[in-house]
Design an enzyme around this catalytic site. Structure first.
Site, mmCIF file in Angstrom:
data_model
loop_
_atom_site.group_PDB
_atom_site.id
_atom_site.type_symbol
_atom_site.label_atom_id
_atom_site.label_comp_id
_atom_site.label_asym_id
_atom_site.label_seq_id
_atom_site.Cartn_x
_atom_site.Cartn_y
_atom_site.Cartn_z
ATOM 1 C CD GLU B 58 47.047 4.256 26.759
ATOM 2 O OE1 GLU B 58 47.918 5.136 26.556
ATOM 3 O OE2 GLU B 58 45.996 4.471 27.394
ATOM 4 C CG PHE B 120 34.209 10.709 26.651
ATOM 5 C CD1 PHE B 120 35.010 11.831 26.453
ATOM 6 C CD2 PHE B 120 34.573 9.812 27.644
ATOM 7 C CE1 PHE B 120 36.135 12.043 27.219
ATOM 8 C CE2 PHE B 120 35.700 10.025 28.425
ATOM 9 C CZ PHE B 120 36.483 11.151 28.216
ATOM 10 C CD GLN B 121 38.427 8.184 27.224
ATOM 11 O OE1 GLN B 121 38.064 7.130 27.715
ATOM 12 N NE2 GLN B 121 39.483 8.867 27.680
ATOM 13 C CE LYS B 170 31.439 1.095 30.412
ATOM 14 N NZ LYS B 170 31.556 2.441 30.971
ATOM 15 C CG MET B 477 71.313 6.698 11.315
ATOM 16 S SD MET B 477 72.959 6.050 10.922
ATOM 17 C CE MET B 477 72.789 4.334 11.438
#
Lengths: 174, 582
Positions: B58, B120-121, B170, B477
């Protein structure tokens, strides 16, 4: 900020800022979150509906020097839900705060506490054998003062609302 | 009730979502499906107007959306699922917020009645992203969905642009409503004003007329506002030299005599010198970032300062300015240009020319590959006609220094947040927006490994990204800082890397390698001439430092230029290469 700290830095002042916001889910979080994310001092914050139910009014008491206050006002304006920001500090404004002060009492001290409440035009709103609860309203300073006077009696519990404020229309003293 | 542009048929939230994206003329969505967005993906299945690109992470989707937006000027779109899908977008969103990139990120969310139940999630992504989005929304009613999407795109792309997140539960997406896409948005609480205030413009014009040693300090806001032409016209009309920030590169052609290249910590010696001695500094869509100013009280100490910026909160945030002009850079420059006359800056430009000759950008070239040499060669081969996407670190600074940027939206980088791993997915996104010129991703070996998984996406869609890895086996760096400021105690900066050419081949991408300077040009030519995606790894000198450098929080007086050659280097008879912008 205490008076002592203010003395240390003469640039830092207390400001009362009134914010009108869209009355939307999470608006308080956006403002409070912005203060913590930017590291600004937040002394009190109150929020409630206004005469227009789609709009909330938030009253913020904060401290900072001129540059910080300028940034705070800009950052408040930057929030998408903000309708209007007014720094009341340089205007004539009314401010009120409410405190509920639950004080330990005995038969000996009850009348003295009532006298103190009367001097501050405060109300007794609850009483038991061992306690009395005083409801005080007024400026932050007035609420500070009554708390100071009641402290020797032992304050069991204290709840303060934080400041609400509106700009005055009347020019001169009321 | 009538809906002129509506379809009376009831649609699910998922269908409304997809139709809304079509209304917004979204042609590419970068995303990753999951349980909470399965309905949306079902609706997406039937739509041919929108190309969905399945990234491999993602974070890659959000950087791709950023790259798409930076390269095209149109908003980028990402779509992910709830919970981990949403939290994986956080770095990309923070990156877009710091660099004012208009993107809209859609996240799935658990059903409304489950929110707060540790479902969940489930993750409170609206809460998590509140401080790193311009604005965000949780859609609680399918009837508000279309208007919210319209508003999200409007907020993302207007005023000071930025990322907007829309959280889609959802069940809301499964509920039905009549689809009616609003034609316009008007928010009483958000009305960015684009025109500069007339009084401020007059004050600015007065200061400009009096200036003897003026400098234009040009930032990314100029490119975001599409004002490169107006800026170039303004600079040429007045004769004012131009220095740009990292994000301003490309706003003004670096071949122009008035160009000073980049300023700041790793800016050119002459741009920092010019700014230091300037008597008027005109900041155009720039925000006085600490990497530009160093210690703020010693920044351009003799200069009056004009600041053009769309965001009032940028004004006098870091440096007090004399004349702020709040407005859109393009609009303000259009207003201001007719108010100013050509200045006599001949002496000033001549002085700067001498500084350029005395202190050009330099490096010592030899047999071992120098990153500077790779970039300089690339600049020559492309003639600035490429979208250059850098990652973060030493190569990023050398890309800013040794490539000549000629056009806006050709230099893409993660400036504010400094996100390693930005380049590869961002270049991929940029390549979906620009098929007319090459898109070149340049990373170090460290950053490349942070989003290496997007090679699969690039291969799958044959995205013609030319990938360059400048491999010094170090986090260069950090190593440079440890060398200069931490007594050369190299703590955890040396790193093992895979065989990048074999990695490319494993993904089905042609890979090339150069290990010495003599092979650089040929390798670059092969890379650029390959159809479709290709990768070239350059094994470069392990320890080299970026100069000039003004150490963090210090002043112009502490500027460090390329040190004298050591005896060993003298023995090697290294060739001193110099270039000056403009």
């Amino acid at each position: 900020m205490t008076a002592a700290e203010q003395e240390q830095d003469p640039q830092v002042h207390k400001h009362t800022i009134s914010v009108l916001l869209e009355n939307k889910f999470g608006a308080l979080n956006r403002v409070a979150g912005m203060f913590s994310a930017k590291g600004y001092n937040l002394e009190s914050i109150t929020v409630g509906p206004t005469e227009d139910e789609s709009v909330s009014r938030m009253t913020i008491v904060t401290t900072g020097d001129d540059a910080i206050i300028e940034q705070i006002i800009k950052q408040l304006n930057k929030l998408i839900d903000t309708l209007k920001v007014v720094d009341l500090t340089y205007e004539s404004f009314m401010e009120r705060e409410l405190a509920l002060i639950k004080v330990s009492t005995s038969a000996d001290t009850r009348s003295e506490i009532m006298q103190i409440a009367e001097i501050f035009r405060a109300k007794i709103v609850d009483i038991s054998h061992k306690t009395m609860t005083v409801e005080a309203t007024g400026s932050g300073q007035k609420v500070d003062a009554i708390i100071k006077m009641l402290k020797p009696f032992h304050i069991k519990e204290l709840a303060r609302t934080g400041r609400v404020a509106l700009k005055r229309e009347f020019v001169g003293d009321v | 009730m009538t809906h002129s542009s509506s379809h009376q048929r009831l649609m699910t939230g998922a269908e409304i979502f997809v139709r809304s994206l079509v209304e917004e003329k979204v042609d590419v969505v970068f995303g990753y499906p999951g349980g909470a967005v399965i309905g949306i993906y079902d609706a997406l299945h039937d739509i041919s107007d929108i190309k969905h690109i399945l990234t491999r992470h993602e974070q890659g989707a959000v950087h791709a959306a950023e790259g798409y937006s930076k390269a095209s000027g149109r908003p980028g779109v990402a779509l992910v699922t709830s919970g981990p899908g949403a939290t994986n977008t956080v770095t990309g969103i923070a990156d877009a917020y710091m660099d004012s990139i208009p993107i809209v990120v859609f996240t799935g969310q658990v059903a409304l009645k489950l929110i707060g139940n540790d479902a969940f999630q489930e993750a409170d992504i609206v809460g998590i992203t509140r401080p790193i989005t311009k604005h965000n929304y949780l859609v609680r009613d399918v009837n508000e969905l279309a208007a919210t999407i319209k508003e999200a795109f409007y907020v993302a792309t207007t005023g000071r642009p930025g990322p907007v997140l829309v959280d889609l539960p959802k069940d809301v997406m499964a509920s039905k409503a009549v689809f009616s896409y609003p034609k316009s948005v008007k928010l009483r609480s958000y009305q960015p004003h684009t025109e500069g205030h007339q009084k401020q413009l007059s004050k600015a014009a007065e200061l400009i007329a009096k200036a003897k040693r003026p400098v234009l300090y040009v930032g990314g806001g100029t490119i975001l506002s599409g004002a490169s032409e107006e800026l170039t016209a303004f600079a040429r009309a007045t004769g004012i030299p131009v220095t740009t920030t990292l994000h301003g590169l490309g706003a003004f052609p670096e071949s122009d005599e008035l160009s000073l290249g980049m300023l700041g910590m790793h800016g050119t010696w002459y741009s920092n010198t010019a700014v230091h001695y300037s008597d008027l500094l005109i900041a155009v869509g720039a925000r006085f970032d600490d990497r530009v100013t160093g210690r703020t009280d010693a920044f351009a100490p003799e200069a009056k300062k004009i600041h053009i910026d769309i965001d009032p909160s940028n004004i006098s945030k870091n440096v007090k300015v004399d004349v702020p002009i709040v407005g859109d850079v393009k609009t303000v420059l259009k207003q201001l240009t007719p108010m100013v006359k050509p200045l006599d800056t001949k002496d000033w430009v001549r002085t700067i020319r001498a500084w350029k000759e005395e202190h050009p950008l330099r490096y010592r070239n030899g047999k071992e590959v120098r990153m500077q040499h790779v970039i300089q060669t690339l600049s020559g081969l492309t003639k600035g006609n490429a979208v250059m996407v850098s990652d973060v670190g030493q190569h990023q600074m050398w890309m800013a220094q040794f490539f000549n940027y000629m056009l806006p939206r050709t230099h893409l980088t993660s400036g504010g947040l400094g996100t390693m791993g930005f380049s590869l997915p961002a270049a991929m996104g940029a390549a979906f927006a620009r098929r007319d010129i090459p898109v070149i991703s340049v990373s170090g070996d460290g950053g490349f490994q942070m989003n290496i998984q997007e090679l699969a996406t690039i291969r799958e869609h044959s995205v013609p990204v030319k990938i360059i890895i400048l491999n010094n086996g170090y986090l260069g760096m950090v190593r440079q800082w440890q060398q200069l400021f931490w007594r050369k105690r190299y703590s955890h900066v040396e790193m093992f890397g895979p065989d990048f050419v074999k990695v490319a081949e494993a993904y089905g991408i042609p890979g090339f390698r150069a290990t010495q300077t003599a092979e650089v040009e040929e390798t670059l030519r092969r890379l650029l001439d390959t159809e479709g995606p290709a990768l070239a790894e350059f094994r470069v000198m392990k320890e080299d430092n970026v100069y000039p450098m003004i150490p963090a929080g210090q002043t112009y007086n502490e500027i460090m230029d390329v040190p004298e050659a050591t005896e060993e280097e003298q023995g090697e008879r290294l060739e001193l290469v110099t270039i000056a912008k403009g």
